[in-house]
Design a protein around this motif. Structure first.
Motif, PDB file in Angstrom:
ATOM      1  N   ASN A 187       0.818  -1.223   0.000  1.00 32.74           N
ATOM      2  CA  ASN A 187       0.000   0.000   0.000  1.00 32.74           C
ATOM      3  C   ASN A 187       0.843   1.260   0.000  1.00 32.74           C
ATOM      4  N   TYR A 188       1.990   1.228   0.702  1.00 32.22           N
ATOM      5  CA  TYR A 188       2.778   2.442   0.901  1.00 32.22           C
ATOM      6  C   TYR A 188       4.089   2.464   0.108  1.00 32.22           C
ATOM      7  N   HIS A 189       4.553   1.309  -0.349  1.00 37.25           N
ATOM      8  CA  HIS A 189       5.820   1.241  -1.092  1.00 37.25           C
ATOM      9  C   HIS A 189       5.638   0.308  -2.285  1.00 37.25           C
ATOM     10  N   GLN A 190       4.612   0.573  -3.063  1.00 41.75           N
ATOM     11  CA  GLN A 190       4.242  -0.334  -4.150  1.00 41.75           C
ATOM     12  C   GLN A 190       5.340  -0.461  -5.197  1.00 41.75           C
ATOM     13  N   THR A 191       5.970   0.652  -5.561  1.00 44.75           N
ATOM     14  CA  THR A 191       7.016   0.621  -6.584  1.00 44.75           C
ATOM     15  C   THR A 191       8.168  -0.287  -6.167  1.00 44.75           C
ATOM     16  N   LEU A 192       8.595  -0.155  -4.915  1.00 38.54           N
ATOM     17  CA  LEU A 192       9.680  -0.999  -4.413  1.00 38.54           C
ATOM     18  C   LEU A 192       9.262  -2.470  -4.415  1.00 38.54           C
ATOM     19  N   CYS A 193       8.033  -2.746  -3.989  1.00 32.73           N
ATOM     20  CA  CYS A 193       7.543  -4.130  -3.963  1.00 32.73           C
ATOM     21  C   CYS A 193       7.554  -4.737  -5.363  1.00 32.73           C
ATOM     22  N   VAL A 194       7.078  -3.976  -6.347  1.00 38.75           N
ATOM     23  CA  VAL A 194       7.037  -4.477  -7.719  1.00 38.75           C
ATOM     24  C   VAL A 194       8.451  -4.769  -8.215  1.00 38.75           C
ATOM     25  N   GLU A 195       9.395  -3.866  -7.932  1.00 35.49           N
ATOM     26  CA  GLU A 195      10.767  -4.063  -8.388  1.00 35.49           C
ATOM     27  C   GLU A 195      11.389  -5.301  -7.743  1.00 35.49           C
ATOM     28  N   LEU A 196      11.218  -5.439  -6.430  1.00 33.61           N
ATOM     29  CA  LEU A 196      11.804  -6.580  -5.729  1.00 33.61           C
ATOM     30  C   LEU A 196      11.232  -7.904  -6.231  1.00 33.61           C
ATOM     31  N   TYR A 197       9.913  -7.977  -6.329  1.00 40.24           N
ATOM     32  CA  TYR A 197       9.293  -9.242  -6.728  1.00 40.24           C
ATOM     33  C   TYR A 197       9.532  -9.562  -8.203  1.00 40.24           C
ATOM     34  N   SER A 198       9.545  -8.556  -9.057  1.00 40.72           N
ATOM     35  CA  SER A 198       9.781  -8.823 -10.480  1.00 40.72           C
ATOM     36  C   SER A 198      11.222  -9.258 -10.718  1.00 40.72           C
ATOM     37  N   LEU A 199      12.166  -8.603 -10.036  1.00 40.20           N
ATOM     38  CA  LEU A 199      13.571  -8.994 -10.174  1.00 40.20           C
ATOM     39  C   LEU A 199      13.807 -10.382  -9.587  1.00 40.20           C
ATOM     40  N   LEU A 200      13.151 -10.670  -8.466  1.00 42.69           N
ATOM     41  CA  LEU A 200      13.281 -11.999  -7.870  1.00 42.69           C
ATOM     42  C   LEU A 200      12.733 -13.064  -8.817  1.00 42.69           C
ATOM     43  N   SER A 201      11.617 -12.759  -9.448  1.00 45.55           N
ATOM     44  CA  SER A 201      11.040 -13.711 -10.394  1.00 45.55           C
ATOM     45  C   SER A 201      12.002 -13.991 -11.543  1.00 45.55           C
ATOM     46  N   ARG A 202      12.654 -12.945 -12.042  1.00 41.70           N
ATOM     47  CA  ARG A 202      13.629 -13.113 -13.128  1.00 41.70           C
ATOM     48  C   ARG A 202      14.816 -13.943 -12.679  1.00 41.70           C
ATOM     49  N   ALA A 203      15.354 -13.626 -11.501  1.00 35.87           N
ATOM     50  CA  ALA A 203      16.528 -14.343 -11.009  1.00 35.87           C
ATOM     51  C   ALA A 203      16.200 -15.808 -10.740  1.00 35.87           C
ATOM     52  N   ALA A 204      15.062 -16.058 -10.100  1.00 41.02           N
ATOM     53  CA  ALA A 204      14.662 -17.428  -9.787  1.00 41.02           C
ATOM     54  C   ALA A 204      14.400 -18.223 -11.073  1.00 41.02           C
ATOM     55  N   TYR A 205      13.787 -17.578 -12.059  1.00 40.35           N
ATOM     56  CA  TYR A 205      13.529 -18.240 -13.346  1.00 40.35           C
ATOM     57  C   TYR A 205      14.840 -18.632 -14.018  1.00 40.35           C
ATOM     58  N   ALA A 206      15.817 -17.721 -13.978  1.00 38.25           N
ATOM     59  CA  ALA A 206      17.125 -18.000 -14.581  1.00 38.25           C
ATOM     60  C   ALA A 206      17.839 -19.142 -13.874  1.00 38.25           C
ATOM     61  N   LEU A 207      17.622 -19.271 -12.576  1.00 39.32           N
ATOM     62  CA  LEU A 207      18.264 -20.329 -11.787  1.00 39.32           C
ATOM     63  C   LEU A 207      17.480 -21.638 -11.814  1.00 39.32           C
ATOM     64  N   GLY A 208      16.290 -21.609 -12.406  1.00 42.08           N
ATOM     65  CA  GLY A 208      15.473 -22.808 -12.445  1.00 42.08           C
ATOM     66  C   GLY A 208      14.699 -23.066 -11.165  1.00 42.08           C
ATOM     67  N   ILE A 209      14.608 -22.042 -10.300  1.00 44.29           N
ATOM     68  CA  ILE A 209      13.816 -22.170  -9.070  1.00 44.29           C
ATOM     69  C   ILE A 209      12.404 -21.715  -9.417  1.00 44.29           C
ATOM     70  N   LEU A 210      11.681 -22.573 -10.111  1.00 43.56           N
ATOM     71  CA  LEU A 210      10.434 -22.166 -10.749  1.00 43.56           C
ATOM     72  C   LEU A 210       9.323 -21.863  -9.753  1.00 43.56           C
ATOM     73  N   ASP A 211       9.304 -22.559  -8.628  1.00 45.16           N
ATOM     74  CA  ASP A 211       8.257 -22.283  -7.633  1.00 45.16           C
ATOM     75  C   ASP A 211       8.374 -20.867  -7.094  1.00 45.16           C
ATOM     76  N   ASP A 212       9.607 -20.452  -6.775  1.00 50.79           N
ATOM     77  CA  ASP A 212       9.817 -19.086  -6.288  1.00 50.79           C
ATOM     78  C   ASP A 212       9.510 -18.065  -7.384  1.00 50.79           C
ATOM     79  N   ALA A 213       9.908 -18.368  -8.616  1.00 49.19           N
ATOM     80  CA  ALA A 213       9.638 -17.468  -9.736  1.00 49.19           C
ATOM     81  C   ALA A 213       8.133 -17.306  -9.929  1.00 49.19           C
TER      82      ALA A 213
END
Length: 446
Positions: free
Chosen positions: A231-257
């Motif tokens: 609610n208060y830091h939406q931009t930061l949340c989107v950046e963290l979760y989107s980058l995490l999804s990319r990193a996890a996808y690249a590593l093959g950690i598909l559940d986390d992605a």
């Protein structure tokens, strides 16, 4: 050899220990080192080099020992910039002098690059076992606090080193994250600030293709988010979760992605604000062998963007042959130069629709028949012709050229469209993105 088992470091440390305790002495009269074999054999010597080094460190002045413990928290080497920053904190103001004493004692050695002066020398442990012994002097229950304190000292002084902030980012975040259990007790503002640092570190690590480190930074950043951050830091949340999804996808950690991308999809309301994550989400579904859900998600996103794509069962009633023929008529009247000169679309929604058509085609190979795939390729090509070319056009035209050649056996016309696809890659500067697919489609199929 019975005492050292031939370990070179152990030999050096053992001899230095025996000399300091005067068990081995240099005789000026005999001009050689002398010792009593029985006395040496009777000495109670540590069974391993780690114990010997630990014992040796016990005799050091408290400040020197503390400096070794601090240096050991950074691995095999501590940089001059790290030392300078820590020395600005009252807790570590004597670190530089103490490190010099450790160098004189032989535990560390100077490492200087061509750009550094003598005063800017970094310090490196002479051996990994020395670093291990120094780190072992920090109690297991003290290490979290140790790394936390070091990290906070660096964090508080980084603003004074703006030019070097990026250089120190990974070092600072690495220390803070090892003390993260203590940071979780901090006020929300501080936690958000450190989460932002982790986000920046994760982004830079991804840019360097260091996905494993990025994954750790981003997980730490998300852990630091206080309640209500969406609610208060939406931009930061989107950046963290989107980058995490990319990193996890690249590593093959598909559940986390999958979970990270799903978190964004559930918390962001406007479809336009989550198009990028939907693209990754579809790739993750496909990687999880859920091609049907990936295919339906593509159709759902396209529908939300205003492009109503019929399901496969409806396509069979429409007729694929007529659709291919209609699409062919939309392109055949243009010369090669006219196709290459088509105006590029700058509309982000049009570009997004082209992208999701692309994803739809790629995932459909596991879901529907070849004839139905040709229908969706034609819909893609029709949309491209009606709404303007873009960076996804090369793949679109290459796909259409394959469909046209296979369906009607129009080899000349198919090659013309395929050649345009190849030339458009250079025009739109997307060779690195789509060259493998375009070249394969055009030169091996068309």
């Amino acid at each position: 050899f019975q005492k050292t088992r031939g370990n070179p470091l152990f030999v050096i440390e053992l001899l230095e220990s025996l000399v300091k305790r005067k068990i081995i002495q240099y005789s000026l009269r005999k001009r050689r080192w002398v010792w009593d074999d029985a006395e040496v054999s009777g000495e109670e010597i540590a069974e391993n080099v780690l114990h010997l080094l630990t014992t040796k460190m016990t005799a050091l002045p408290p400040g020197t020992l503390e400096a070794l413990k601090v240096a050991s928290c950074f691995g095999s080497q501590i940089s001059h910039l790290t030392v300078e920053l820590l020395c600005k904190s009252p807790c570590y103001e004597g670190l530089k002098v103490a490190l010099d004493e450790a160098i004189q004692e032989g535990f560390l050695e100077r490492v200087r690059s061509s750009e550094q002066t003598f005063d800017m020398t970094s310090a490196k442990f002479r051996h990994d076992k020395i670093r291990e012994a120094a780190y072992g002097r920090i109690g297991a229950n003290e290490r979290v606090r140790y790394h936390h304190d070091i990290g906070m000292a660096l964090y508080s002084n980084i603003p004074g080193f703006d030019a070097d902030a990026n250089v120190m980012l990974f070092t600072t975040v690495g220390q803070l994250n090892r003390g993260i259990s203590l940071i979780l007790e901090y006020p929300s503002e501080m936690r958000i600030s450190i989460a932002e640092m982790n986000c920046k570190a994760g982004m830079k690590a991804i840019e360097c293709s260091n996905f494993e480190s990025a994954y750790k930074y981003l997980k730490a950043g998300i852990m630091l988010l206080p309640d209500g951050s969406w609610n208060y830091h939406q931009t930061l949340c989107v950046e963290l979760y989107s980058l995490l999804s990319r990193a996890a996808y690249a590593l093959g950690i598909l559940d986390d992605a999958f979970q990270a991308s799903k978190m964004i999809i559930e918390n962001i309301k406007m479809i336009e604000d989550k198009l990028d994550i939907y693209t990754l989400y579809i790739k993750i579904l496909f990687a999880q062998d859920d091609a049907v859900k990936a295919f339906n998600t593509c159709r759902w996103v396209l529908r939300r963007l205003g492009e109503n794509v019929p399901p496969p069962e409806v396509v069979e009633d429409i007729g694929v042959h007529a659709t291919v023929k209609t699409t062919y008529s939309m392109y055949i009247g243009f010369s090669t130069s006219e196709l290459l000169g088509m105006e590029e679309s700058k509309n982000p929604i049009h570009i997004a629709i082209m992208n999701f058509y692309r994803e739809l085609i790629f995932v459909s190979f596991k879901v529907i028949t070849k004839q139905l795939i040709y229908y969706y390729i034609c819909r893609w090509a029709q949309y491209n012709s009606t709404n303007g070319f873009c960076r996804h056009t090369p793949e679109c035209l290459a796909s259409f050229a394959c469909a046209l050649n296979d369906w009607f056996d129009f080899s000349r016309e198919s090659y013309k469209i395929g050649k345009v696809a190849v030339d458009l890659m250079k025009k739109y500067d997307v060779v690195s993105d789509c060259a493998p697919f375009v070249y394969l489609a055009v030169y091996s199929t068309v």
